[in-house]
Design a protein around this motif. Structure first.
Motif, short mmCIF file in Angstrom:
data_model
loop_
_atom_site.label_atom_id
_atom_site.label_comp_id
_atom_site.label_asym_id
_atom_site.label_seq_id
_atom_site.Cartn_x
_atom_site.Cartn_y
_atom_site.Cartn_z
N LYS A 198 -39.76 25.38 26.89
CA LYS A 198 -39.50 24.26 26.00
C LYS A 198 -40.49 24.24 24.83
N LEU A 199 -40.07 23.62 23.72
CA LEU A 199 -40.94 23.50 22.57
C LEU A 199 -42.11 22.57 22.90
N ASP A 200 -43.28 22.91 22.38
CA ASP A 200 -44.50 22.20 22.75
C ASP A 200 -44.72 20.97 21.87
N VAL A 201 -43.96 19.92 22.14
CA VAL A 201 -44.07 18.68 21.36
C VAL A 201 -45.42 18.02 21.57
N SER A 202 -45.84 17.91 22.82
CA SER A 202 -47.12 17.27 23.12
C SER A 202 -48.29 18.04 22.50
N GLY A 203 -48.21 19.37 22.52
CA GLY A 203 -49.27 20.17 21.91
C GLY A 203 -49.35 19.96 20.42
N ALA A 204 -48.22 19.71 19.78
CA ALA A 204 -48.20 19.46 18.33
C ALA A 204 -48.71 18.08 18.00
N VAL A 205 -48.27 17.08 18.77
CA VAL A 205 -48.66 15.70 18.50
C VAL A 205 -50.07 15.41 18.97
N GLY A 206 -50.44 15.92 20.13
CA GLY A 206 -51.74 15.61 20.72
C GLY A 206 -51.65 14.36 21.58
N ASN B 297 -50.17 9.39 15.96
CA ASN B 297 -51.27 10.25 15.56
C ASN B 297 -52.11 10.53 16.79
N GLY B 298 -51.86 11.67 17.40
CA GLY B 298 -52.55 12.01 18.63
C GLY B 298 -53.66 13.03 18.45
N GLY B 299 -54.02 13.31 17.19
CA GLY B 299 -55.07 14.29 16.94
C GLY B 299 -54.59 15.72 17.01
N GLY B 300 -53.28 15.93 17.15
CA GLY B 300 -52.73 17.28 17.22
C GLY B 300 -52.55 17.91 15.86
N PRO B 301 -52.21 19.19 15.80
CA PRO B 301 -52.14 19.92 14.53
C PRO B 301 -51.02 19.48 13.59
N ILE B 302 -50.03 18.74 14.09
CA ILE B 302 -48.93 18.31 13.20
C ILE B 302 -49.33 17.09 12.38
N GLY B 303 -50.44 16.44 12.75
CA GLY B 303 -50.91 15.27 12.00
C GLY B 303 -50.07 14.04 12.28
N ASP B 304 -49.91 13.20 11.26
CA ASP B 304 -49.14 11.97 11.43
C ASP B 304 -47.66 12.28 11.60
N VAL B 305 -47.02 11.51 12.47
CA VAL B 305 -45.56 11.56 12.66
C VAL B 305 -45.05 10.15 12.39
N VAL B 306 -44.22 9.98 11.38
CA VAL B 306 -43.76 8.65 10.97
C VAL B 306 -42.24 8.61 10.92
N ALA B 307 -41.66 7.55 11.48
CA ALA B 307 -40.22 7.35 11.43
C ALA B 307 -39.94 5.87 11.19
N ILE B 308 -39.01 5.59 10.28
CA ILE B 308 -38.66 4.21 9.92
C ILE B 308 -37.16 4.03 10.07
N SER B 309 -36.77 2.94 10.71
CA SER B 309 -35.35 2.65 10.91
C SER B 309 -35.02 1.24 10.44
N ASP B 310 -33.80 1.07 9.91
CA ASP B 310 -33.32 -0.28 9.64
C ASP B 310 -32.59 -0.79 10.88
N SER B 311 -32.04 -2.00 10.79
CA SER B 311 -31.41 -2.62 11.95
C SER B 311 -30.03 -2.03 12.25
N ARG B 312 -29.59 -1.08 11.44
CA ARG B 312 -28.33 -0.37 11.71
C ARG B 312 -28.58 1.02 12.28
N GLY B 313 -29.85 1.35 12.50
CA GLY B 313 -30.18 2.65 13.09
C GLY B 313 -30.33 3.78 12.10
#
Length: 297
Positions: A104-112, A68-84
């Motif tokens: 390139k796509l502006d990932v940093s601008g979206a995340v903040g 959560n970097g304060g960017g316009p995309i809001g929260d970014v959440v990813a969950i993995s198990d031990s098998r990937g």
């Protein structure tokens, strides 16, 4: 089929993992109806989480990463198990930003960059490990690198990439690479790796050339003898169920459960990870409320 490969150098100096995550990122794009920008953001996070999850030793362990970097995309959440195997979401899946000056796509601008990256490791045996660091770039890979160096004192290199078709906005390629220095590594070994990394092509460029995760790993570790530890298929996989949502509703308490709004005779729960809907009719809600009363006694 997507897969992740893990290896260790013969001298025990570096642990390496490489992944082709094209299919799982494509599934995520379809499940969440992601824009090109959101596909790059969530795709990188899912790929990074998959690698981090595969690094866990316990079978039932999971790792959750949240940005959560304060960017316009809001929260970014990813969950993995031990098998990937991974699942995740972003708050604003349809967010689209103009491409950067380098195309390139502006990932940093979206995340903040004004926020934090959080990591939760749950080993299923007690209290989970929770760590947080300030974001350094919002580019996902650099922040994962910084997390390992800052929070776990493990020198790490992480590279992640998602290539999206400029016209169709569909995901074309996705993958990642993670290298960690192990205790006892020699300075000359680090110097040799650094020279390799200076000329290493982006992950999606390597994938576009037809390189497999093993090929990417061998390229990054040129000059080192590498021993394969394991190779696993990975998927976008949600673990939700109606029973889990019923259990979650029970934690609200009887009064809150009975005050839930009904639509067309049902209370609707929607999974944020796979968008699946679960409907509970009035009889089921009454039963859940009764069980909540019993469990709270």
């Amino acid at each position: 089929m997507d897969k992740i490969i893990r290896a260790i150098t013969h001298e025990g100096s570096f642990l390496v993992a490489a992944i082709d995550s094209t299919e799982l990122v494509t599934v995520a794009q379809q499940v969440h109806n992601l824009s090109a920008t959101a596909s790059a953001v969530l795709g990188r996070a899912l790929t990074g989480a998959s690698i981090m999850g595969a690094m866990l030793k316990q079978d039932k362990a999971t790792v959750t990463i949240k940005f959560n970097g304060g960017g316009p995309i809001g929260d970014v959440v990813a969950i993995s198990d031990s098998r990937g195997n991974v699942r995740g979401f972003v708050n604003e899946p349809e967010l689209e930003l103009p491409v950067r000056s380098d195309g390139k796509l502006d990932v940093s601008g979206a995340v903040g960059i004004n926020g934090r990256m959080g990591v939760i490791r749950d080993y299923g045996t007690g209290e989970p490990y929770i760590g947080q660091i300030e974001l350094v770039s919002g580019e996902i890979a650099e922040d994962i690198t910084n997390y390992y160096a800052t929070s776990e004192q493990v020198p790490t290199v992480c590279a992640l990439g998602v290539l999206v078709d400029k016209n169709t906005k569909n995901v074309l390629l996705a993958g990642g690479l993670l290298i960690q220095a192990l205790p006892g590594v020699y300075e000359e070994e680090i110097a040799k790796l650094e020279k390799n990394l200076e000329i290493l092509e982006p992950v999606t460029t390597m994938l576009a050339k037809g390189m497999t995760p093993a090929d990417m790993m061998q390229t990054a570790m040129k000059g080192f003898e590498v021993d394969i530890l394991d190779e696993m298929p990975v998927h976008y996989a949600c673990t939700c169920s109606k029973e889990k949502y019923a259990a979650a509703l029970m934690t609200l308490g009887r009064k809150e459960i009975l005050s839930l709004p009904f639509y067309n005779g049902n209370v609707e729960a929607v999974c944020p990870y796979c968008s699946k809907k679960y409907l509970f009719n009035r009889e089921e809600i009454a039963e859940i409320a009764e069980k909540a009363v019993v469990s709270n006694k």
